[in-house]
Design an enzyme around this catalytic site. Structure first.
Site, mmCIF file in Angstrom:
data_model
loop_
_atom_site.group_PDB
_atom_site.id
_atom_site.type_symbol
_atom_site.label_atom_id
_atom_site.label_comp_id
_atom_site.label_asym_id
_atom_site.label_seq_id
_atom_site.Cartn_x
_atom_site.Cartn_y
_atom_site.Cartn_z
ATOM 1 N N CYS A 1 0.990 -1.089 -0.130
ATOM 2 C CA CYS A 1 0.056 -0.326 -0.433
ATOM 3 C C CYS A 1 0.963 1.435 0.127
ATOM 4 C CB CYS A 1 -0.793 -0.160 1.020
ATOM 5 S SG CYS A 1 -0.363 0.416 2.666
ATOM 6 N N HIS B 1 -2.510 0.839 6.797
ATOM 7 C CA HIS B 1 -3.006 0.808 5.454
ATOM 8 C C HIS B 1 -3.140 2.604 4.967
ATOM 9 C CE1 HIS B 1 -4.597 -0.922 2.344
ATOM 10 N NE2 HIS B 1 -5.175 -0.051 1.583
ATOM 11 N N HIS C 1 -6.139 2.168 -4.722
ATOM 12 C CA HIS C 1 -4.244 1.689 -3.638
ATOM 13 C C HIS C 1 -4.502 -0.299 -3.892
ATOM 14 C CE1 HIS C 1 -8.257 -0.817 -0.290
ATOM 15 N NE2 HIS C 1 -8.166 -0.782 -1.756
#
Length: 346
Positions: free
Chosen positions: A259, A308, A320
């Site tokens: 991420c 995240h 993402h």
């Protein structure tokens, strides 16, 4: 004539105990046989547990990334210190050679100055503390000795700093190895669960994942949001070129990402250097707590520990790299699996 005795029969109580034990054993076996099939988790239960393991693996991945980033910084700092120490030692040797040349010249001209002789045979730090000896030296000699003293102190400090950083590096490498094993263990456990599924169940899960990826990456409604400007727009445009690229823990592109690897890579393409980990990225710009104030290209963070991060894509969507087993894609902020914490405008 041999006597014949009737074999002793087991007592009624003993027969009863044995019979009961046998019956209990049979009952337990039957229960175990009946229970075994029900203990196998369903496809949905496996998926839920695997998703949880992947989330834990992602959290550990960000810690792994942080340790890796720290290791790289320490290695650069140590290299710079070692280069500085080497150059400093060379300068010190040249200064000492200069003092030696002075001593040689004095000796040849009729004798070595006692003060200079004292210096050459002792520690210059303690020697220079004796101010009375300075009067017996030339101004050039005094200046050279002071430079030697300063250089020795500088080298001692740099060597001590390098030693400390080497110790820190060793600890960081240990932490890096531990986090790597933690990630691998989570992924291995998830894979073991997936392997327990039947071929039909695996196919059904794969089809679900494929539909989710295609749905989010191809049919997402971003509306007419054109709020991205400047470098944020460039970063978002770069990230879009990586739609469909697989998630791999610790990866920073260009063929795979995690991420924070995706977000740091995207901004690098826009000429902006941002930190490697999601936690570090959360502190680099202006924080935005209302989703209505987000603009395309803003960084968006999820979960209480900020493990995240993605790029805001407009209309409540983000772009993402979700987790292991997925690809870079669009996804609704409401389906991330953890709470939205805030955005950051770089």
């Amino acid at each position: 004539m041999a006597s014949h005795r009737r074999a002793k029969q087991p007592g009624r109580a003993r027969v009863t105990v044995l019979t009961s034990a046998a019956a209990a054993a049979m009952a337990l076996s039957a229960q175990a046989a009946n229970a075994a099939p029900s203990e196998k988790p369903s496809k949905n239960e496996v998926k839920s547990r695997v998703d949880k393991l992947y989330e834990e693996a992602e959290r550990a991945t960000e810690k792994f990334n942080g340790a890796k980033e720290k290791q790289e910084k320490l290695q650069k700092q140590i290299s710079a210190l070692q280069d500085s120490v080497a150059r400093g030692q060379q300068e010190l040797n040249e200064l000492r050679d200069g003092i030696g040349s002075m001593a040689t010249a004095q000796y040849r001209s009729g004798g070595l100055d006692p003060s200079l002789q004292l210096f050459l045979s002792s520690d210059p730090d303690s020697y220079l503390d004796k101010a009375s000896t300075l009067d017996q030296l030339s101004s050039q000699q005094v200046e050279t000795l002071k430079k030697i003293q300063a250089k020795q102190r500088e080298l001692a400090q740099e060597r001590a700093e390098a030693t400390g950083k080497l110790q820190d590096l060793a600890a960081t490498r240990t932490e890096l190895g531990r986090k790597k094993k933690e990630v691998q263990a989570k992924l291995a456990e998830a894979q073991k669960l997936l392997n327990s599924l039947t071929a039909a169940e695996k196919a059904a899960l794969a089809a679900e994942q494929d539909r989710a990826s295609r749905s989010s990456s191809e049919r997402v409604d971003l509306g007419n949001d054109t709020s991205a400007t400047g470098r944020a727009a460039a970063a978002f445009a770069a990230a879009k070129t990586k739609l469909g690229t697989p998630y791999v823990y610790g990866a920073t592109g260009p063929s795979s990402f995690d991420c924070s690897g995706l977000t740091s890579w995207a901004y690098a393409q826009a000429g902006v250097s941002i930190p490697r980990t999601s936690e570090s990225q959360s502190g680099i710009g202006t924080r935005i707590y209302s989703t209505s104030d987000l603009q395309v290209g803003d960084l968006v963070f999820f979960f209480n520990d900020l493990h995240h991060v993605g790029l805001y894509a407009g209309n409540g969507q983000i772009l993402h790299a979700p987790r292991t087993g997925t690809v870079v894609r669009y996804e609704s902020m409401s389906t991330i699996g953890g709470p939205f914490m805030f955005g950051v405008r770089v």
